[in-house]
Design an enzyme around this catalytic site. Structure first.
Site, PDB file in Angstrom:
ATOM      1  N   GLY A   1       0.755  -1.246   0.000  1.00  0.00           N
ATOM      2  CA  GLY A   1       0.000   0.000   0.000  1.00  0.00           C
ATOM      3  C   GLY A   1       0.782   1.290   0.000  1.00  0.00           C
ATOM      4  O   GLY A   1       0.196   2.366  -0.085  1.00  0.00           O
TER       5      GLY A   1
ATOM      6  N   PRO B   1       4.604  -5.441  -0.586  1.00  0.00           N
ATOM      7  CA  PRO B   1       4.659  -4.231  -1.410  1.00  0.00           C
ATOM      8  C   PRO B   1       4.563  -4.545  -2.899  1.00  0.00           C
ATOM      9  O   PRO B   1       5.120  -5.545  -3.372  1.00  0.00           O
ATOM     10  CB  PRO B   1       6.035  -3.637  -1.079  1.00  0.00           C
ATOM     11  CG  PRO B   1       6.863  -4.810  -0.670  1.00  0.00           C
ATOM     12  CD  PRO B   1       5.925  -5.821  -0.063  1.00  0.00           C
ATOM     13  N   GLY B   2       3.831  -3.729  -3.624  1.00  0.00           N
ATOM     14  CA  GLY B   2       3.747  -3.871  -5.070  1.00  0.00           C
ATOM     15  C   GLY B   2       4.256  -2.589  -5.717  1.00  0.00           C
ATOM     16  O   GLY B   2       5.414  -2.473  -6.120  1.00  0.00           O
ATOM     17  N   ARG B   3       3.392  -1.593  -5.735  1.00  0.00           N
ATOM     18  CA  ARG B   3       3.694  -0.310  -6.361  1.00  0.00           C
ATOM     19  C   ARG B   3       5.059   0.263  -5.959  1.00  0.00           C
ATOM     20  O   ARG B   3       5.838   0.699  -6.815  1.00  0.00           O
ATOM     21  CB  ARG B   3       2.598   0.686  -5.966  1.00  0.00           C
ATOM     22  CG  ARG B   3       2.687   2.032  -6.671  1.00  0.00           C
ATOM     23  CD  ARG B   3       1.722   3.042  -6.001  1.00  0.00           C
ATOM     24  NE  ARG B   3       0.386   2.526  -5.886  1.00  0.00           N
ATOM     25  CZ  ARG B   3      -0.563   2.628  -6.820  1.00  0.00           C
ATOM     26  NH1 ARG B   3      -0.297   3.254  -7.932  1.00  0.00           N
ATOM     27  NH2 ARG B   3      -1.752   2.112  -6.621  1.00  0.00           N
TER      28      ARG B   3
ATOM     29  N   ARG C   1      -4.236   4.133 -15.844  1.00  0.00           N
ATOM     30  CA  ARG C   1      -4.286   4.867 -14.570  1.00  0.00           C
ATOM     31  C   ARG C   1      -4.851   6.284 -14.665  1.00  0.00           C
ATOM     32  O   ARG C   1      -5.667   6.659 -13.837  1.00  0.00           O
ATOM     33  CB  ARG C   1      -2.913   4.882 -13.887  1.00  0.00           C
ATOM     34  CG  ARG C   1      -2.401   3.456 -13.555  1.00  0.00           C
ATOM     35  CD  ARG C   1      -1.179   3.475 -12.643  1.00  0.00           C
ATOM     36  NE  ARG C   1      -1.534   3.906 -11.308  1.00  0.00           N
ATOM     37  CZ  ARG C   1      -1.373   5.112 -10.828  1.00  0.00           C
ATOM     38  NH1 ARG C   1      -0.772   6.028 -11.529  1.00  0.00           N
ATOM     39  NH2 ARG C   1      -1.786   5.417  -9.631  1.00  0.00           N
TER      40      ARG C   1
ATOM     41  N   CYS D   1     -11.451   6.537 -29.184  1.00  0.00           N
ATOM     42  CA  CYS D   1     -12.658   7.356 -29.274  1.00  0.00           C
ATOM     43  C   CYS D   1     -13.378   7.454 -27.935  1.00  0.00           C
ATOM     44  O   CYS D   1     -14.515   6.999 -27.797  1.00  0.00           O
ATOM     45  CB  CYS D   1     -13.618   6.776 -30.295  1.00  0.00           C
ATOM     46  SG  CYS D   1     -12.791   6.179 -31.735  1.00  0.00           S
TER      47      CYS D   1
END
Ligand code: PLP
Length: 428
Positions: free
Chosen positions: A239, A276-278, A314, A343
Site C-alpha cells: 500500500g 509491497p507492489g507499487r 491509470r 474514441c
C-alpha cells in the site's frame, strides 16, 4: 532516486538512451530499470534487517516474469491473487515456501493447485472461503496454512477505487468477528491457523492509517493469545504510495515506513510479512510514445500520441498524475492536452499540462509507470499489446514482444453456423 535523467540533452534510463531503444522497439513501449527495482527492494530489506520478516512482492503490480525474476533473484517472495499469478511466480523462480495467496474469490481449482505446490500461506477473507478451503484440503489429504485477512475499519485516505480497509469494502473479515472465526478454524482438520493479515489499500500517502491499523492488529493478536491461539505470522500487506506529483511534503517513504514497522512489531514474537507492489516497481518504468498529431483546438493544443488508455489505464481510471517528459531536452515550454487515439474523452493523459514544446514525430516519455501499467493494458480498439523492455546498465532487451495482427485476430473463432461449407472443409 529516479532511474532516468538527461545526458547530452537525451533522456536515458540507466545508461541507455530512450531514442536508441525507440529505434529498434518502435513506440509505444514500456521500459523498466532493473537497478531501480533492486534498490527499492534493498531499501525494504536493509531497513528491516533486525526484524524476522519476509518481503512478498505483490505480483499484480507488474507480473512480467523478468520483473518477478529480478526480485526473486535478490530474495523476494511473492503475493499472488490468482492461479495465473501463482504460475508466473513459480516459473520465475519464487520458491513455494515464499508465496502467499491473497484475494477475495479463490476458487476450488485455485486452492487445489496452491495446495498441490505447497505455498506458505493462504490469506482467507471469509467464513465461506474457510469452509471451502478446509474441504478442498481434506479432499487432497493436505493441510492449508492460513491467515485471516482482517478488515480493521480504517480509512486509508486514498482514491475510493483502491481503498480496501473500511468496513463497507468487500475485503476481509470484520475485526469484531475475528475471534469467533479463529476459534472455528482452530478446530478444522484441513486448516492450520498461522497468522493475521491486513491490507488497507493502495497509494497511501500518510503513515497514520498504517499505524492505526497495526495497533488494532496487535490488540487482536493479544486477544487471540488469551484464547489460546498463538499467532506466528503477521502479514501487514502493501500500500505504500509513490510520489507521482513530486510533492515536497510527501510523507511516505520506504525508510520511514520500515522504521514504523520496526517500532510496532519488534517486541512481538512473530514473522512479519510485507506485500509491497507499487513501491517496488512504479518508479522504474517509462512509457515511451510518439506524437502523432499536434492539433490546434479552440481552447487548447492537443498532443495526440500513439499510446492510449488501453496501454496505461491509470489516468482515466484513477485520475492519476504522471510526469511527461520530452525525450530530447527542450528549452521552451507550452501547455497541452495530451491524449491518445481512442474514441473516448477519457483517453486523456493530462489536461492543460505545461511541458517542453513538442512537435509531430517527436518522442515523449510518461514517467513512473512501472506499477499497474502494462498489467492493466488491453487490446481495446484492436490495438496491439504494448511491448516491454528491461534495462540493465547499458543493456536493454525486450521482455515481452509486440505480437502481430495475425496473432491478435487469430484469437477469435467464427461459430460453426457462420462458416461457409468451404471454410468448414478447411477446418476438417
Ligand atoms: C494490491 C495488493 C497489494 C499491493 O499493493 P501496493 O499498493 O501495490 O503495494 C498487497 N496485498 C494485497 C492483498 C493486495 O491486494
Amino acid at each position: 532516486m529516479l532511474p532516468f535523467c538527461y545526458q547530452n540533452d537525451q533522456l536515458h534510463l540507466e545508461h541507455v538512451a530512450i531514442k536508441k531503444m525507440a529505434a529498434t522497439v518502435e513506440t509505444p513501449f514500456y521500459c523498466y530499470s532493473q537497478s531501480a527495482i533492486e534498490s527499492a527492494y534493498n531499501e525494504y530489506s536493509n531497513n528491516l534487517k533486525t526484524l524476522n520478516s519476509m518481503i512478498c512482492y505483490a505480483v499484480k503490480a507488474n507480473s512480467n516474469q523478468a520483473i518477478i525474476k529480478t526480485l526473486a533473484g535478490i530474495g523476494a517472495g511473492a503475493d499472488v491473487v490468482s492461479e495465473g499469478e501463482l504460475r508466473r511466480a513459480l516459473q520465475a523462480g519464487v520458491p513455494p515456501s515464499k508465496i502467499v495467496f491473497s484475494g477475495v474469490a479463490k476458487s476450488e481449482r485455485e486452492m487445489s493447485y496452491a495446495l498441490s505446490v505447497g505455498i506458505f500461506q493462504f490469506n482467507v477473507e471469509s467464513e465461506n472461503e474457510l469452509e471451502r478451503l478446509n474441504q478442498t484440503a481434506l479432499n487432497l489429504n493436505k493441510v492449508a496454512r492460513i491467515a485471516f485477512r482482517i478488515n480493521p475499519d480504517v480509512d486509508a485516505n486514498t482514491h475510493a477505487k483502491i481503498s480496501t480497509g473500511k468496513s463497507e469494502n468487500k475485503f476481509g473479515i470484520p475485526i469484531s468477528k475475528a475471534v469467533s472465526i479463529y476459534n472455528k478454524a482452530a478446530k478444522m482438520r484441513g486448516i492450520e491457523v498461522k497468522g493475521v493479515d491486513v491490507h488497507i489499500g493502495s497509494q497511501l500517502t500518510t503513515l497514520a492509517p498504517f499505524r492505526e491499523t497495526f495497533k488494532r492488529i496487535k490488540l487482536l493478536v493479544n486477544e487471540l493469545l488469551e484464547q489460546g491461539i498463538a499467532i506466528e505470522v503477521i502479514d501487514i500487506g502493501g500500500g505504500l504510495g509513490v510520489n507521482y506529483e513530486n510533492q515536497d511534503n510527501f510523507e511516505i517513504s520506504i525508510k520511514r515506513y520500515c522504521e514504523m514497522v520496526n517500532q510496532e512489531f519488534c517486541n512481538l514474537n512473530a514473522k512479519i510479512i510485507l506485500e509491497p507492489g507499487r513501491s517496488l516497481v512504479a518508479n522504474s518504468g517509462l512509457l515511451v510514445s510518439q506524437v502523432v498529431y499536434k492539433k490546434q483546438g479552440e481552447h487548447s493544443t492537443f498532443l495526440i500520441i500513439d499510446a492510449a488508455m488501453n496501454d496505461l489505464l491509470r489516468p482515466s481510471m484513477y485520475d492519476a498524475h504522471h510526469d511527461l517528459l520530452s525525450v530530447t531536452k527542450k528549452s521552451t515550454k507550452e501547455h497541452y492536452d495530451i491524449v491518445g487515439p481512442i474514441c473516448e474523452t477519457g483517453d486523456t493523459f493530462a489536461k492543460n499540462r505545461q511541458m517542453e514544446s513538442m512537435e509531430e514525430g517527436e518522442l515523449l516519455a510518461i514517467a513512473n509507470v512501472g506499477a499497474y501499467g502494462a498489467v492493466m493494458s488491453s487490446n481495446y480498439n484492436t490495438r496491439l499489446s504494448i511491448p516491454e523492455v528491461l534495462v540493465h546498465q547499458s543493456q536493454f532487451e525486450v521482455i515481452k514482444p509486440r505480437r502481430d495482427y495475425e496473432a491478435l485476430l487469430s484469437l477469435d473463432n467464427l461459430a460453426s453456423w457462420q462458416q461457409t461449407t468451404s471454410e468448414l472443409e478447411l477446418v476438417k
